[in-house]
Design a protein around this motif. Structure first.
Motif, PDB file in Angstrom:
ATOM      1  N   ALA A   1     -15.346 -25.335  14.881  1.00 39.17           N
ATOM      2  CA  ALA A   1     -16.790 -25.448  15.147  1.00 39.17           C
ATOM      3  C   ALA A   1     -17.106 -24.921  16.537  1.00 39.17           C
ATOM      4  N   ASN A   2     -16.261 -25.303  17.512  1.00 39.05           N
ATOM      5  CA  ASN A   2     -16.472 -24.807  18.883  1.00 39.05           C
ATOM      6  C   ASN A   2     -16.335 -23.283  18.950  1.00 39.05           C
ATOM      7  N   LEU A   3     -15.329 -22.778  18.231  1.00 41.82           N
ATOM      8  CA  LEU A   3     -15.102 -21.320  18.215  1.00 41.82           C
ATOM      9  C   LEU A   3     -16.322 -20.600  17.629  1.00 41.82           C
ATOM     10  N   LEU A   4     -16.821 -21.163  16.541  1.00 39.84           N
ATOM     11  CA  LEU A   4     -17.982 -20.564  15.877  1.00 39.84           C
ATOM     12  C   LEU A   4     -19.211 -20.601  16.793  1.00 39.84           C
ATOM     13  N   ALA A   5     -19.424 -21.757  17.413  1.00 38.13           N
ATOM     14  CA  ALA A   5     -20.618 -21.926  18.254  1.00 38.13           C
ATOM     15  C   ALA A   5     -20.586 -20.980  19.452  1.00 38.13           C
ATOM     16  N   THR A   6     -19.441 -20.947  20.157  1.00 37.44           N
ATOM     17  CA  THR A   6     -19.372 -20.097  21.359  1.00 37.44           C
ATOM     18  C   THR A   6     -19.434 -18.610  20.991  1.00 37.44           C
ATOM     19  N   SER A   7     -18.797 -18.262  19.861  1.00 37.87           N
ATOM     20  CA  SER A   7     -18.812 -16.851  19.443  1.00 37.87           C
ATOM     21  C   SER A   7     -20.224 -16.428  19.032  1.00 37.87           C
ATOM     22  N   LEU A   8     -20.885 -17.317  18.287  1.00 38.87           N
ATOM     23  CA  LEU A   8     -22.253 -16.989  17.853  1.00 38.87           C
ATOM     24  C   LEU A   8     -23.182 -16.835  19.049  1.00 38.87           C
ATOM     25  N   LEU A   9     -22.951 -17.702  20.048  1.00 44.43           N
ATOM     26  CA  LEU A   9     -23.780 -17.605  21.255  1.00 44.43           C
ATOM     27  C   LEU A   9     -23.630 -16.227  21.897  1.00 44.43           C
ATOM     28  N   LEU A  10     -22.376 -15.779  22.013  1.00 45.73           N
ATOM     29  CA  LEU A  10     -22.127 -14.441  22.587  1.00 45.73           C
ATOM     30  C   LEU A  10     -22.784 -13.362  21.726  1.00 45.73           C
ATOM     31  N   ALA A  11     -22.626 -13.503  20.402  1.00 43.24           N
ATOM     32  CA  ALA A  11     -23.177 -12.484  19.486  1.00 43.24           C
ATOM     33  C   ALA A  11     -24.690 -12.410  19.626  1.00 43.24           C
ATOM     34  N   VAL A  12     -25.333 -13.583  19.704  1.00 40.52           N
ATOM     35  CA  VAL A  12     -26.798 -13.603  19.799  1.00 40.52           C
ATOM     36  C   VAL A  12     -27.251 -13.007  21.128  1.00 40.52           C
ATOM     37  N   LEU A  13     -26.562 -13.398  22.217  1.00 35.70           N
ATOM     38  CA  LEU A  13     -26.930 -12.860  23.538  1.00 35.70           C
ATOM     39  C   LEU A  13     -26.769 -11.342  23.571  1.00 35.70           C
ATOM     40  N   GLY A  14     -25.647 -10.862  23.048  1.00 33.31           N
ATOM     41  CA  GLY A  14     -25.387  -9.426  23.031  1.00 33.31           C
ATOM     42  C   GLY A  14     -26.399  -8.684  22.174  1.00 33.31           C
ATOM     43  N   ALA A  15     -26.677  -9.255  21.000  1.00 33.89           N
ATOM     44  CA  ALA A  15     -27.627  -8.609  20.088  1.00 33.89           C
ATOM     45  C   ALA A  15     -29.013  -8.537  20.729  1.00 33.89           C
ATOM     46  N   LEU A  16     -29.365  -9.616  21.403  1.00 32.75           N
ATOM     47  CA  LEU A  16     -30.672  -9.668  22.069  1.00 32.75           C
ATOM     48  C   LEU A  16     -30.761  -8.590  23.156  1.00 32.75           C
ATOM     49  N   ALA A  17     -29.663  -8.456  23.906  1.00 33.69           N
ATOM     50  CA  ALA A  17     -29.640  -7.451  24.983  1.00 33.69           C
ATOM     51  C   ALA A  17     -29.751  -6.039  24.397  1.00 33.69           C
TER      52      ALA A  17
END
Lengths: 335, 270
Positions: free
Chosen positions: B240-256
């Motif tokens: 769950a932690n892996l998923l949450a932190t990875s998704l956070l990075l993915a969302v931030l990167g996608a937003l950028a």
């Protein structure tokens, strides 16, 4: 006719902002500003369905900016632009479904072969998979790209890359096809091929916009020409009408077998235009608006006066002259 | 054709680029293999100590796999940088797909690159361990590795997102590599990819140790160690932690990346 056109463009959909339009392309007070530079200044511009509209203007006149807005890459600073009745800002994706563009600088995947680039493009525009390969092969052969089919895009020459750019639009057969300087870097033979294919595309029903600063290209292709200068539309019409619009636009040179009488010169001056005689009195040079109207009157007057005509030469102004007339500057002198 | 199928097509085309730069693949894989086979096997015999029941090879290989995934996913940034500079992005912007679909396609392509590359490394590690390693791989470890693939994919998309961001703000290609290397050094140094958590806690300040613990690279390396190589059941909390932190990075990167594409639409350049 009007109703048919409206029906053609107005295909209501609950998901799109389509409004009835009589034009394939319509811009209203369209402006684009980059920092402190105005690339377009309140441009009003229309293109009729099924015509080739050539946008003529020097570099920096706003041609490419206009095209980039129409193909939804750029958002206008103000004003509206519609392609087949669809607003380019409100519903860009829908516009992109009906529009194809061949860029000024060829854009391709560097490590892909031309056929693979075309296959990708065709698949993005729902070209029937059963006909796809055939269409790609035929188009590549038509544009003399077939021999380069095994080269990677990055190894194509400038002219080949430009032809590939054109090929993308040709296989797509969009409702609106945009070509930005389609034959720059292409040799004369290749130019003629591309021009013929563009006309063929028009004959198949596409509306076409060609931006160029090549007078010859414009003269070969245009149904109508829009002259852009410093981000504004200067004039828009068919080439003959643009040339006619120049006062003294046609030049008529007449050689008489003998010097003509003062009386004939007076009567020719009364026909309109600007008439000048050679010192010997047997050569006449007239700047007239429409040679086809003026020449018959001149021959009648000469016949009545008993003057025998040895030869008549008519030359018409080029689009360069038209550009000079409307902007006060020569097209070739622009930066 | 639906937007989804266009998105998949763009992702597939971009993903195919990963295999078209053969020299880059060769560099990447030779570095990872030399780390894994030479350092892992030789040092594995020199260092007899076991870390949480794992040999040095079993401890090191998950780290190499995660770094491999990182390198492959950051290749997305290189492709985005090239696409921006060569105008391919402008071409993409004329295709009938929404901007967010385009962003999604690049991120997914990065994820695929990461998973294919790290999956290959993992398979090589299993083979090497079977023939050369001092201990056999538990069968359930392979099953756990297969179950971990979707989580590693999400991690790769997160890293691809970050790479997309750095590519978008890089004026020159070299600058992108500087950013990517700086990101790699910082994310791997402040992690438990190559060191046990207690070593980090012992030598670095507590906040850094906490960052290292929740660093998605640490989480991925940890779960590979305990489950894919140790044969222990997957820990739902770690996943769950892996998923949450990875998704956070993915969302931030996608937003950028989305912001950069929006800038292109507004200004004509990134």
């Amino acid at each position: 006719m009007t109703i048919a056109l409206v029906q053609h463009f107005y295909r209501p959909s609950p998901r799109t902002n389509v409004s009835p339009s009589l034009f394939a392309v319509e811009t209203l007070s369209l402006s684009k500003r980059y920092g402190k530079t105005d690339a377009l200044r309140g441009l009003n511009f229309t293109v009729n369905e099924g015509e080739i509209m050539v946008i003529l203007g020097p570099n920096g006149s706003g041609k490419t900016t206009l095209l980039m807005i129409l193909c939804t890459i750029l958002k206008p600073t103000s004003g509206t632009a519609k392609v087949v009745g669809i607003d380019v800002v409100e519903d860009g994706t829908k516009v992109r479904e009906v529009m194809g563009i061949a860029f000024q600088e060829a854009r391709g995947f560097w490590r892909h072969k031309p056929s693979s680039i075309l296959r990708f493009h065709a698949s993005m525009f729902d070209i029937d998979p059963a006909k796809r390969q055939d269409l790609i092969e035929r188009t590549m052969k038509d544009l003399e790209l077939w021999e380069s089919r095994d080269k990677l895009f990055m190894h194509l020459s400038g002219g080949q890359a430009k032809r590939l750019e054109t090929a993308k639009v040709l296989i797509q057969r969009p409702k609106l096809a945009i070509f930005d300087e389609p034959t720059s870097q292409v040799d004369l033979r290749g130019k003629r091929k591309i021009w013929d294919k563009i006309r063929e595309l028009r004959d198949q029903g596409s509306t076409i916009i060609v931006a160029t600063n090549e007078v010859r290209e414009a003269e070969y292709l245009a149904d109508r020409v829009t002259i852009l200068h410093q981000g504004q539309r200067v004039v828009c019409d068919t080439i003959p009408k643009l040339k006619d619009a120049i006062a003294g636009g046609d030049i008529v040179e007449v050689d008489f077998e003998d010097p003509v009488s003062e009386k004939l010169v007076d009567s020719l001056n009364g026909l309109g235009g600007e008439v000048s005689m050679s010192p010997e009195g047997n050569q006449l040079r007239a700047k007239v608006s429409r040679a086809e109207d003026w020449v018959p009157k001149m021959t009648s007057a000469s016949y009545v006066a008993g003057a025998k005509i040895a030869s008549i030469r008519i030359t018409e102004p080029s689009l360069d002259d038209v550009f000079l007339h409307f902007t006060g500057k020569a097209l070739a002198d622009q930066p | 054709m639906s937007h989804l199928s266009r998105l998949v097509r763009i992702a597939r085309t971009d993903f195919s680029y990963f295999f078209r730069t053969k020299w880059l693949m060769a560099v990447l894989i030779s570095l990872s293999l030399s780390d894994m086979l030479v350092v892992g096997l030789v040092y594995g015999r020199l260092i007899p100590t076991r870390f949480a029941g794992l040999t040095y090879f079993q401890f090191l290989v998950p780290g190499i796999v995660v770094v491999g995934l990182f390198s492959a996913a950051t290749d997305t940034g290189r492709r985005i940088w090239l696409a921006l500079r060569e105008g391919v992005v402008q071409y993409y912007l004329t295709l009938p797909i929404r901007t967010r679909g385009l962003v999604g396609a690049y991120i997914i392509s990065g994820g695929l690159g990461g998973i294919v590359y790290s999956g290959a490394l993992l398979a090589i590690a299993y083979v090497a361990l079977s023939f050369l390693g001092p201990t056999a791989i538990p069968v359930q470890g392979i099953a756990y590795a297969l179950l971990l693939i979707p989580f590693l994919f999400v991690l790769a998309t997160g890293i691809a997102g970050l790479a997309a961001f750095f590519a978008s703000v890089s004026r020159r290609g070299e600058i992108y590599w500087v950013y990517a290397q700086a990101l790699q050094v910082s994310m791997i140094t402040i992690s438990t990819v190559f060191y046990p958590a207690q070593t980090i806690a012992q030598y670095l300040p507590a906040p850094v140790a906490t960052i290292a613990e929740y660093n998605p690279l640490s989480l991925a390396a940890g779960v590979l160690r305990t489950s894919a190589f140790g044969g222990n059941p997957l820990d739902a909390g770690v996943l769950a932690n892996l998923l949450a932190t990875s998704l956070l990075l993915a969302v931030l990167g996608a937003l950028a990346y989305w912001t950069i594409l929006r800038n292109i639409r507004l200004n004509g350049k990134p």
